[in-house]
Motif scaffolding. Structure first.
Motif, PDB file in Angstrom:
ATOM      1  N   LEU A 101       0.814  -1.220   0.000  1.00  0.00           N
ATOM      2  CA  LEU A 101       0.000   0.000   0.000  1.00  0.00           C
ATOM      3  C   LEU A 101       0.846   1.267   0.000  1.00  0.00           C
ATOM      4  O   LEU A 101       0.321   2.359   0.203  1.00  0.00           O
ATOM      5  CB  LEU A 101      -0.923  -0.007   1.238  1.00  0.00           C
ATOM      6  CG  LEU A 101      -1.886  -1.212   1.358  1.00  0.00           C
ATOM      7  CD1 LEU A 101      -2.571  -1.232   2.718  1.00  0.00           C
ATOM      8  CD2 LEU A 101      -2.926  -1.198   0.251  1.00  0.00           C
ATOM      9  N   ARG A 346     -15.119  -4.686  10.499  1.00  0.00           N
ATOM     10  CA  ARG A 346     -13.769  -4.123  10.565  1.00  0.00           C
ATOM     11  C   ARG A 346     -12.933  -4.511   9.338  1.00  0.00           C
ATOM     12  O   ARG A 346     -12.303  -3.679   8.709  1.00  0.00           O
ATOM     13  CB  ARG A 346     -13.096  -4.597  11.865  1.00  0.00           C
ATOM     14  CG  ARG A 346     -11.577  -4.508  11.887  1.00  0.00           C
ATOM     15  CD  ARG A 346     -11.075  -3.081  11.775  1.00  0.00           C
ATOM     16  NE  ARG A 346      -9.621  -3.043  11.736  1.00  0.00           N
ATOM     17  CZ  ARG A 346      -8.893  -3.125  10.626  1.00  0.00           C
ATOM     18  NH1 ARG A 346      -9.471  -3.226   9.443  1.00  0.00           N
ATOM     19  NH2 ARG A 346      -7.583  -3.073  10.704  1.00  0.00           N
ATOM     20  N   THR A 350     -10.979  -1.859   4.066  1.00  0.00           N
ATOM     21  CA  THR A 350     -10.059  -1.568   2.948  1.00  0.00           C
ATOM     22  C   THR A 350     -10.753  -1.752   1.600  1.00  0.00           C
ATOM     23  O   THR A 350     -10.623  -0.915   0.703  1.00  0.00           O
ATOM     24  CB  THR A 350      -8.815  -2.475   3.061  1.00  0.00           C
ATOM     25  OG1 THR A 350      -8.183  -2.168   4.302  1.00  0.00           O
ATOM     26  CG2 THR A 350      -7.829  -2.212   1.945  1.00  0.00           C
ATOM     27  N   LYS A 361      -3.588   6.873   1.758  1.00  0.00           N
ATOM     28  CA  LYS A 361      -3.574   5.990   2.920  1.00  0.00           C
ATOM     29  C   LYS A 361      -2.428   6.357   3.847  1.00  0.00           C
ATOM     30  O   LYS A 361      -1.294   6.509   3.398  1.00  0.00           O
ATOM     31  CB  LYS A 361      -3.397   4.539   2.471  1.00  0.00           C
ATOM     32  CG  LYS A 361      -4.647   3.952   1.838  1.00  0.00           C
ATOM     33  CD  LYS A 361      -4.421   2.519   1.438  1.00  0.00           C
ATOM     34  CE  LYS A 361      -5.722   1.874   1.026  1.00  0.00           C
ATOM     35  NZ  LYS A 361      -6.626   1.614   2.145  1.00  0.00           N
ATOM     36  N   PHE A 394      -9.471   3.941  11.068  1.00  0.00           N
ATOM     37  CA  PHE A 394      -9.710   2.662  11.754  1.00  0.00           C
ATOM     38  C   PHE A 394      -8.344   2.052  12.040  1.00  0.00           C
ATOM     39  O   PHE A 394      -7.325   2.614  11.640  1.00  0.00           O
ATOM     40  CB  PHE A 394     -10.541   1.727  10.857  1.00  0.00           C
ATOM     41  CG  PHE A 394      -9.911   1.404   9.522  1.00  0.00           C
ATOM     42  CD1 PHE A 394      -9.984   2.290   8.468  1.00  0.00           C
ATOM     43  CD2 PHE A 394      -9.227   0.208   9.340  1.00  0.00           C
ATOM     44  CE1 PHE A 394      -9.382   1.996   7.236  1.00  0.00           C
ATOM     45  CE2 PHE A 394      -8.634  -0.099   8.107  1.00  0.00           C
ATOM     46  CZ  PHE A 394      -8.714   0.800   7.065  1.00  0.00           C
ATOM     47  N   HIS A 396      -5.647  -0.709  14.548  1.00  0.00           N
ATOM     48  CA  HIS A 396      -5.304  -1.639  15.606  1.00  0.00           C
ATOM     49  C   HIS A 396      -5.091  -0.830  16.894  1.00  0.00           C
ATOM     50  O   HIS A 396      -3.965  -0.506  17.272  1.00  0.00           O
ATOM     51  CB  HIS A 396      -4.052  -2.414  15.197  1.00  0.00           C
ATOM     52  CG  HIS A 396      -4.104  -2.862  13.754  1.00  0.00           C
ATOM     53  ND1 HIS A 396      -4.952  -3.862  13.336  1.00  0.00           N
ATOM     54  CD2 HIS A 396      -3.478  -2.426  12.623  1.00  0.00           C
ATOM     55  CE1 HIS A 396      -4.819  -4.040  12.018  1.00  0.00           C
ATOM     56  NE2 HIS A 396      -3.930  -3.172  11.569  1.00  0.00           N
ATOM     57  N   HIS A 403      -5.139   3.623  10.745  1.00  0.00           N
ATOM     58  CA  HIS A 403      -5.095   3.801   9.293  1.00  0.00           C
ATOM     59  C   HIS A 403      -6.019   4.947   8.939  1.00  0.00           C
ATOM     60  O   HIS A 403      -7.233   4.838   9.090  1.00  0.00           O
ATOM     61  CB  HIS A 403      -5.560   2.535   8.586  1.00  0.00           C
ATOM     62  CG  HIS A 403      -4.743   1.325   8.933  1.00  0.00           C
ATOM     63  ND1 HIS A 403      -3.376   1.301   8.786  1.00  0.00           N
ATOM     64  CD2 HIS A 403      -5.072   0.115   9.433  1.00  0.00           C
ATOM     65  CE1 HIS A 403      -2.910   0.131   9.169  1.00  0.00           C
ATOM     66  NE2 HIS A 403      -3.918  -0.608   9.576  1.00  0.00           N
ATOM     67  N   ASN A 405      -7.553   7.011   6.057  1.00  0.00           N
ATOM     68  CA  ASN A 405      -7.785   6.939   4.611  1.00  0.00           C
ATOM     69  C   ASN A 405      -8.533   8.194   4.196  1.00  0.00           C
ATOM     70  O   ASN A 405      -9.608   8.487   4.736  1.00  0.00           O
ATOM     71  CB  ASN A 405      -8.629   5.716   4.265  1.00  0.00           C
ATOM     72  CG  ASN A 405      -7.799   4.432   4.199  1.00  0.00           C
ATOM     73  OD1 ASN A 405      -7.616   3.852   3.135  1.00  0.00           O
ATOM     74  ND2 ASN A 405      -7.286   3.984   5.336  1.00  0.00           N
ATOM     75  N   GLU A 434       3.002  -0.442   9.946  1.00  0.00           N
ATOM     76  CA  GLU A 434       3.030  -1.837   9.489  1.00  0.00           C
ATOM     77  C   GLU A 434       3.020  -1.990   7.974  1.00  0.00           C
ATOM     78  O   GLU A 434       3.081  -3.111   7.487  1.00  0.00           O
ATOM     79  CB  GLU A 434       1.832  -2.597  10.084  1.00  0.00           C
ATOM     80  CG  GLU A 434       0.491  -1.952   9.732  1.00  0.00           C
ATOM     81  CD  GLU A 434      -0.710  -2.848  10.024  1.00  0.00           C
ATOM     82  OE1 GLU A 434      -0.517  -3.980  10.466  1.00  0.00           O
ATOM     83  OE2 GLU A 434      -1.846  -2.385   9.785  1.00  0.00           O
ATOM     84  N   HIS A 435       2.919  -0.916   7.223  1.00  0.00           N
ATOM     85  CA  HIS A 435       2.894  -1.055   5.759  1.00  0.00           C
ATOM     86  C   HIS A 435       4.240  -0.752   5.124  1.00  0.00           C
ATOM     87  O   HIS A 435       4.431  -0.975   3.938  1.00  0.00           O
ATOM     88  CB  HIS A 435       1.843  -0.118   5.139  1.00  0.00           C
ATOM     89  CG  HIS A 435       0.432  -0.429   5.556  1.00  0.00           C
ATOM     90  ND1 HIS A 435      -0.625   0.405   5.303  1.00  0.00           N
ATOM     91  CD2 HIS A 435      -0.091  -1.487   6.218  1.00  0.00           C
ATOM     92  CE1 HIS A 435      -1.741  -0.128   5.785  1.00  0.00           C
ATOM     93  NE2 HIS A 435      -1.436  -1.276   6.355  1.00  0.00           N
TER      94      HIS A 435
HETATM   95  C1  2HG Z   1      -5.832  -3.264   7.781  1.00  0.00           C
HETATM   96  O1  2HG Z   1      -5.536  -3.100   8.958  1.00  0.00           O
HETATM   97  C2  2HG Z   1      -4.768  -3.105   6.735  1.00  0.00           C
HETATM   98  O2  2HG Z   1      -6.958  -3.626   7.437  1.00  0.00           O
HETATM   99  C3  2HG Z   1      -5.150  -2.110   5.621  1.00  0.00           C
HETATM  100  O3  2HG Z   1      -3.556  -2.751   7.320  1.00  0.00           O
HETATM  101  C4  2HG Z   1      -5.301  -0.699   6.080  1.00  0.00           C
HETATM  102  O4  2HG Z   1      -6.515  -0.070   4.115  1.00  0.00           O
HETATM  103  C5  2HG Z   1      -5.824   0.323   5.047  1.00  0.00           C
HETATM  104  O5  2HG Z   1      -5.560   1.523   5.202  1.00  0.00           O
END
Ligand code: 2HG
Ligand code: ZN
Length: 480
Positions: A101, A346, A350, A361, A394, A396, A403, A405, A434-435
Motif C-alpha cells: 500500500l 472491521r 479496505t 492511505k 480505523f 489496531h 489507518h 484513509n 506496518e505497511h
Molecule cells: C488493515 O488493517 C490493513 O486492514 C489495511 O492494514 C489498512 O486499508 C488500510 O488503510
C-alpha cells in the motif's frame, strides 16, 4: 471477497498507460535472453499486457514501468537473476503478492521486476520446535493452513491473508490484528534465506532458537522492504492454535471513550485483538457489503475486542464487558459464523474504501495516550486542507496503529500527505506502523526519524547494496 478478488475486479476497470520499457511480445534483449536461460521462457514476461498486473500496487496510486517481469522458481534462480541483472546494469524490484500500500513493490523506472510468487512451498510444521519453513511466495493463508494441521497457528493475521506473501510480509514487517499479543512479523521470523546484491545467499534458517552471536541479520531484513536483499525463504515461529474464541463489538461515544475501553481490555489474559473503527467507515462498509447495523443504535466509534485461548474466553470477556458500565451497547459472538460477521465490519474497510475511490492511505502509529487527540486533529487538518475530502480512520487500537484513509482528493495531491504526516510528527508518532515506507513516505521520514537514524540506515544500505541495485528509491529519501 478477498483482497485479490477486488484487485482483479478493479484492475479491469483501469485504463492502462503505455509501457514503452516493457517490451512488446516477441521482442527481447540480451538480458531477457539471459533470464530465459535461467527460468525458461514461460517465466520471463515481456509484453505490456503481461507485465501490467505487476506494475500497479493495490492502492492504484502507485504504478510504473518495468523492463520485464521474471518469475524464478527457487533461490538458486533468484541468485542467478541478480548476477545477470548486475552484469547488465539493471536494477531490481522484488514483489510478493502485490498487496502493498506504499508503492514499495512496483517498478518506477524500467527496473526488472522479480516476482517471488512461485516460491510458494510450505514444509510441514515441526510441532516440537513449533516452527515451519515457507517459501517467500507462500501466502499467509497457505501457511496458516499448514500450521493448523499441526494444531498450531501463525502469530500474525491480516485481512489480505489470501494474497499477501510471507516474503512481502517480512520485508514490510507487517502487523495485523494480533500484534497486541504476538508482536509484528519481525517477531515471528526465526531465520531467513536471502539473496544479497552480489548474488551470494545468506542462509539463516537453521540456527538455534536463542543466539546472541553478533548482529541480528534476520531482524534487519525484516522491514528492509527489499532494499538490502531478496528474501527467498523463512523459518517462522508458531503459537498454539486457540480452540476457543469470543468477540465483542462495543459502541463508544468517541475515540477517547474507545481508547479508554481499549486500555482496560489490555489486561485480559486471553486478549487476541483490539480494533477500532468509526461511524464513517461503518457506513461505507455497510453500503458496500449490505450488512445490517451491528448494534441497537449508531455510535461515533466502535471497539472490537477478541479473546482466544483453550477455554473460558466467553466468561473472561463477559466479566470485562460487565465492568464497562450498565448502559453499553454491545454485540457478543462465540459461534464462528457470528464472529466472522462482527469481524466483517472491521475487515471490509479496505475493500469498501477501494470501491469508493483511490484513497490517500496513512498507516501511522501514535503513543496510546495521544491517539484520540491525533485522530481529531488529523480530521480537522484534512477538512481545513480540503472541504471535499472525507476521512475514514480505523485500525489496531491496542497498539496505537491507526489507518487514516482520505477519499475525494486527486491521487497525486502530495500536499495532503504533508498535512497528515506533520500532525503525526506533532503528536509524537511514526509515519509507518506496518505497511512500510515505500516510495509513498520516504520524503517525510525525516519528520519522525532523526538525521543520525537516517544516516545509520544509509550506511546499512551502502554496506549491503553499494551499487544501489535493490529496490532503488524505496525507503530512503534521495540525497540532496
Ligand atoms: C488493515 O488493517 C490493513 O486492514 C489495511 O492494514 C489498512 O486499508 C488500510 O488503510
Ligand atoms: Zn492494519
Amino acid at each position: 471477497m478477498t483482497l485479490s478478488g477486488i484487485t482483479q475486479r478493479l484492475s479491469h476497470q483501469r485504463t492502462r498507460p503505455p509501457y514503452p520499457n516493457c517490451f512488446t511480445s516477441g521482442v527481447t534483449d540480451s538480458l531477457a535472453d539471459a533470464l530465459i536461460g535461467i527460468v525458461g521462457s514461460a517465466h520471463v514476461l515481456t509484453g505490456p499486457d503481461m507485465c501490467a498486473p505487476y506494475e500497479t500496487d493495490w492502492t492504484r496510486r502507485f504504478s510504473g514501468r518495468s523492463r520485464l517481469v521474471v518469475r524464478p522458481g527457487d533461490a538458486g534462480q533468484v541468485a542467478a537473476i541478480i548476477v545477470a541483472c548486475a552484469d547488465a546494469g539493471a536494477r531490481v524490484v522484488p514483489q510478493g503478492g502485490n498487496t502493498g500500500l506504499v508503492g514499495g513493490g512496483v517498478p518506477r523506472d524500467g527496473e526488472v521486476l522479480v516476482s517471488l510468487r512461485r516460491l510458494e512451498d510450505v514444509a510441514d510444521a515441526d510441532p516440537v520446535a513449533a516452527r515451519l519453513v515457507a517459501g517467500a511466495g507462500a501466502t499467509l493463508a497457505s501457511v496458516q493452513h499448514t500450521a493448523r494441521a499441526a494444531g498450531l497457528a501463525v502469530g500474525v493475521d491480516l485481512a489480505s491473508r489470501d494474497s499477501a506473501t510471507i516474503g512481502g510480509m517480512i520485508a514490510t514487517n507487517a502487523g495485523g490484528i494480533h500484534v497486541i499479543r504476538y508482536g509484528p512479523m519481525r517477531a515471528q521470523v526465526l531465520g531467513v534465506e536471502a539473496v544479497l546484491a552480489d548474488g551470494s545467499t545468506l542462509s539463516l534458517l537453521d540456527g538455534p532458537l536463542h543466539s546472541s552471536a553478533g548482529y541480528d541479520l534476520t531482524g534487519l531484513l525484516a522491514g528492509s522492504e527489499g532494499t538490502l536483499a531478496i528474501i527467498t525463504r523463512a523459518a517462522l515461529r508458531l503459537v498454539p492454535e486457540p480452540t476457543d474464541r469470543a468477540v465483542a463489538l462495543i459502541g463508544a461515544s468517541d475515540t477517547a471513550d474507545a481508547m479508554a475501553l481499549a486500555a482496560a481490555a489490555r489486561a485480559l489474559p486471553s486478549l487476541d485483538a483490539i480494533e477500532l473503527f468509526h461511524d464513517s467507515g461503518l457506513a461505507l462498509v455497510r453500503s458496500y457489503s449490505g450488512l445490517a447495523a451491528p448494534l441497537e443504535r449508531d455510535w461515533p466509534a466502535y471497539l472490537l475486542v477478541e479473546c482466544a485461548g483453550s477455554g473460558g474466553t466467553f466468561d473472561e470477556l463477559s466479566a470485562f464487558l460487565t465492568g464497562t458500565g450498565a448502559d453499553r451497547d454491545i454485540a457478543v459472538a462465540v459461534d464462528p459464523q457470528e464472529r466472522r460477521r462482527l469481524w466483517a465490519y472491521r475487515e471490509q474497510h479496505t475493500e469498501a474504501i477501494a470501491a469508493a475511490g483511490i484513497a490517500h492511505k496513512f498507516d501511522v502509529s501514535l503513543p496510546l495516550s495521544r491517539l484520540a487527540g491525533f485522530v481529531a486533529a488529523a480530521d480537522a487538518r484534512v477538512a481545513a486542507h480540503s472541504p471535499q475530502a472525507s476521512t475514514i480512520t480505523f485500525g489496531h487500537a491496542g497498539v496505537g496503529n491507526v489507518h487514516i484513509n482520505v477519499l475525494g482528493l486527486a491521487p497525486d495531491d502530495a500536499h495532503i500527505d504533508d498535512v497528515v504526516f506533520r500532525v503525526v510528527a506533532e503528536y509524537g508518532g511514526s509515519i509507518s506502523a506496518e505497511h512500510g515506507v515505500g516510495t509513498a513516505k520516504r520524503d517525510w521520514l525525516h519528520l519522525t526519524h532523526s538525521a543520525v537514524e537516517i544516516a545509520a540506515m544509509r550506511a546499512v544500505k551502502q554496506a549491503f547494496d553499494p551499487k544501489g541495485m535493490l529496490n532503488p528509491g524505496v525507503l530512503l529519501p534521495a540525497q540532496a
